[in-house]
Design a protein around this motif. Structure first.
Motif, PDB file in Angstrom:
ATOM      1  N   LYS A 154      42.419  37.349  39.334  1.00  0.00           N
ATOM      2  CA  LYS A 154      42.155  38.431  40.274  1.00  0.00           C
ATOM      3  C   LYS A 154      41.222  39.517  39.561  1.00  0.00           C
ATOM      4  O   LYS A 154      41.224  39.741  38.495  1.00  0.00           O
ATOM      5  N   ALA A 155      40.046  40.065  40.354  1.00  0.00           N
ATOM      6  CA  ALA A 155      39.334  41.088  39.821  1.00  0.00           C
ATOM      7  C   ALA A 155      39.036  41.745  40.911  1.00  0.00           C
ATOM      8  O   ALA A 155      38.761  41.596  42.145  1.00  0.00           O
ATOM      9  N   LEU A 156      38.112  43.311  40.577  1.00  0.00           N
ATOM     10  CA  LEU A 156      37.662  43.979  41.645  1.00  0.00           C
ATOM     11  C   LEU A 156      36.196  43.738  41.703  1.00  0.00           C
ATOM     12  O   LEU A 156      35.534  43.889  40.670  1.00  0.00           O
ATOM     13  N   VAL A 157      35.773  43.012  42.539  1.00  0.00           N
ATOM     14  CA  VAL A 157      34.396  42.660  42.969  1.00  0.00           C
ATOM     15  C   VAL A 157      33.717  43.683  43.891  1.00  0.00           C
ATOM     16  O   VAL A 157      34.242  43.973  45.060  1.00  0.00           O
ATOM     17  N   PHE A 158      32.414  43.999  43.498  1.00  0.00           N
ATOM     18  CA  PHE A 158      31.357  44.927  44.192  1.00  0.00           C
ATOM     19  C   PHE A 158      30.787  44.059  45.351  1.00  0.00           C
ATOM     20  O   PHE A 158      30.354  42.720  44.816  1.00  0.00           O
TER      21      PHE A 158
ATOM     22  N   PRO B 153      36.570  32.792  40.027  1.00  0.00           N
ATOM     23  CA  PRO B 153      36.921  31.868  38.874  1.00  0.00           C
ATOM     24  C   PRO B 153      37.276  32.642  37.679  1.00  0.00           C
ATOM     25  O   PRO B 153      36.765  33.598  37.305  1.00  0.00           O
ATOM     26  N   ASP B 154      38.003  32.098  36.896  1.00  0.00           N
ATOM     27  CA  ASP B 154      38.337  32.540  35.495  1.00  0.00           C
ATOM     28  C   ASP B 154      36.964  32.763  34.675  1.00  0.00           C
ATOM     29  O   ASP B 154      36.355  31.591  34.972  1.00  0.00           O
ATOM     30  N   PRO B 155      36.771  33.611  33.784  1.00  0.00           N
ATOM     31  CA  PRO B 155      35.568  33.533  32.861  1.00  0.00           C
ATOM     32  C   PRO B 155      35.804  32.480  31.958  1.00  0.00           C
ATOM     33  O   PRO B 155      36.900  32.360  31.649  1.00  0.00           O
ATOM     34  N   SER B 156      34.626  31.829  31.531  1.00  0.00           N
ATOM     35  CA  SER B 156      34.539  30.977  30.529  1.00  0.00           C
ATOM     36  C   SER B 156      33.544  31.312  29.487  1.00  0.00           C
ATOM     37  O   SER B 156      32.681  32.170  29.699  1.00  0.00           O
TER      38      SER B 156
END
Ligand SMILES: NC(=O)c1ccc[n+]([C@@H]2O[C@H](COP(=O)([O-])OP(=O)(O)OC[C@H]3O[C@@H](n4cnc5c(N)ncnc54)[C@H](O)[C@@H]3O)[C@@H](O)[C@H]2O)c1
Ligand SMILES: [Zn+2]
Ligand SMILES: [Zn+2]
Length: 365
Positions: free
Chosen positions: A2-6, A18-21
């Motif tokens: 989960k993340a805060l997206v602009f 997606p999880d960062p890699s």
């Protein structure tokens, strides 16, 4: 995760992304334990920073735990607790070699939550990890370190050090938001004679007195020039620090500074200000501008470890990371909520760093 997206001006949401890699061997993946919101994030949401693409995860201030490192990362390993600073440094370009990380031309500078995904999420990819994060000693709590990601080094480097605050000086700080208050706190390290904080909001001036301002002036109600001249026997302030970012406050700083003094601009300006050279040419005034480099972060961490400064009073509101949207509302409505900095905390980790590393193994280089 989960993340805060602009999602473009005025639009943000707490999304599943997606999880960062690991994308480059110098990257690290960091689990975000504590993060915060900056006034600059609000500027982005207003559309003032057009280079931020819709879809970008916001945030450039956090403390977290390394869960995975690229092959070329040599000084960090899974489990390390780190401060992730607003500025990333390639460590190799001309500016990084000079300690001007904010000006990095090798792919660093202010990129997190700006040109690449940022830190207001459960995980983040941090480029040039070896030269961009700061390992934290166990005795430093997350909240003690968090404000070193941006506001403290900004106020100290771009305000106090650029302004050359010297023992005995009268320092006028225009704007008592988080940056101006951090300037009050770090100006005190130089033993000034007197710190004068100016703002148009009485609640902010009260915070300024709490962090160490000796005199406060509501420049919306009184003539600040007259007051500063009275305080300084008609000379003016030795150093005027601009911590708002509008033409009027820059012009006020240029008026209240003494001959031979320094005006240190910290504010981000969206409109042109007038430089009154017809008055200033004869005054030997030095005017500086700048983006934070975060080159003083190790020094500030040392000052915190030794109890010389304590930035924790900047934290006025606390939320769980999953409540980031509510935290934005509280932070953006500071006039009502009296918020200075909001702290976003992940729930206590359910897995050890090692287990997380294993869980992430599928995404390793
Ligand atoms: N140079 C850098 O590297 C850097 C880094 C971070 C932030 N900044 C900038 O620093 C500035 C301050 O940041 P902040 O987070 O404290 O902002 P903020 O908006 O929280 O605080 C600004 C303060 O200025 C006061 N103010 C508004 N108009 C005023 C006026 N006419 N006279 C006196 N005070 C007035 C407000 O009441 C508020 O308390 C912003 O422009 C921000 O973008 C610069
Ligand atoms: Zn910021
Ligand atoms: Zn660089």
């Amino acid at each position: 995760m989960k993340a805060l997206v602009f999602h473009g001006p005025g639009q943000r949401s707490w999304d599943t992304v997606p999880d960062p890699s690991i994308m480059a061997e110098t990257d690290a993946i960091v689990r975000i334990d504590t993060a915060t919101i900056c006034g600059t994030d609000l500027h982005i949401l207003k559309g003032d920073v057009p280079e931020v693409e819709p879809g970008t995860v916001l945030g450039h201030e956090a403390v977290g735990t390394v869960v995975e490192t690229g092959k070329a990362v040599t000084t960090l390993q899974a489990g390390d607790r780190v401060l992730v600073s607003c500025i990333t440094s390639c460590g190799r370009c001309r500016f990084c070699r000079e300690g001007h990380y904010g000006l990095c031309t090798g792919g660093g500078g202010w990129i997190l939550g700006h040109l690449i995904d940022g830190l207001q999420g459960e995980l983040a990819r941090v480029p040039f990890a070896d030269t961009s994060v700061h390992k934290l000693a166990p005795e430093i709590a997350d909240e003690q370190a968090l404000f070193l990601a941006d506001i403290l080094p900004t106020a100290y480097e771009v305000g106090v050090l650029n302004g050359k605050v010297t023992p005995g000086d009268t320092v006028a700080i225009v704007g008592a938001g988080p940056i101006g208050l951090a300037a009050v706190m770090t100006a005190k390290l130089m033993t000034p004679g007197r710190i004068v904080a100016l703002d148009v909001a009485d609640a902010r001036l009260e915070h300024a007195r709490k962090v160490g301002a000796d005199v406060t002036i509501n420049n919306g109600e009184t003539d600040a020039l007259v007051e500063i001249m009275e305080l300084t026997n008609g000379l003016g302030a030795d150093v005027a620090i601009e911590a708002v970012g509008v033409p009027e406050t820059f012009e006020l700083c240029a008026e209240i500074v003494r001959p031979g003094g320094h005006v240190a601009n910290v504010g981000v300006h969206g409109r042109p200000a007038t430089l009154h050279l017809e008055k200033l040419w004869i005054k030997d005034v030095t005017i500086t501008t700048g983006l934070v480099d975060t080159s003083t972060t190790p020094r500030l961490l040392e000052l915190i470890a030794n109890g010389r400064i304590d930035p924790t009073p900047f934290a006025t509101h606390r939320f769980e990371l999953a409540e980031t949207e509510e935290a934005y509302e509280t932070f953006a409505d500071a006039a009502t909520t009296n918020a200075l900095k909001v702290v976003l905390s992940a729930e206590p980790a359910q897995l050890t760093a090692k287990e997380q590393t294993e869980a992430l193994a599928g995404t390793a280089v």
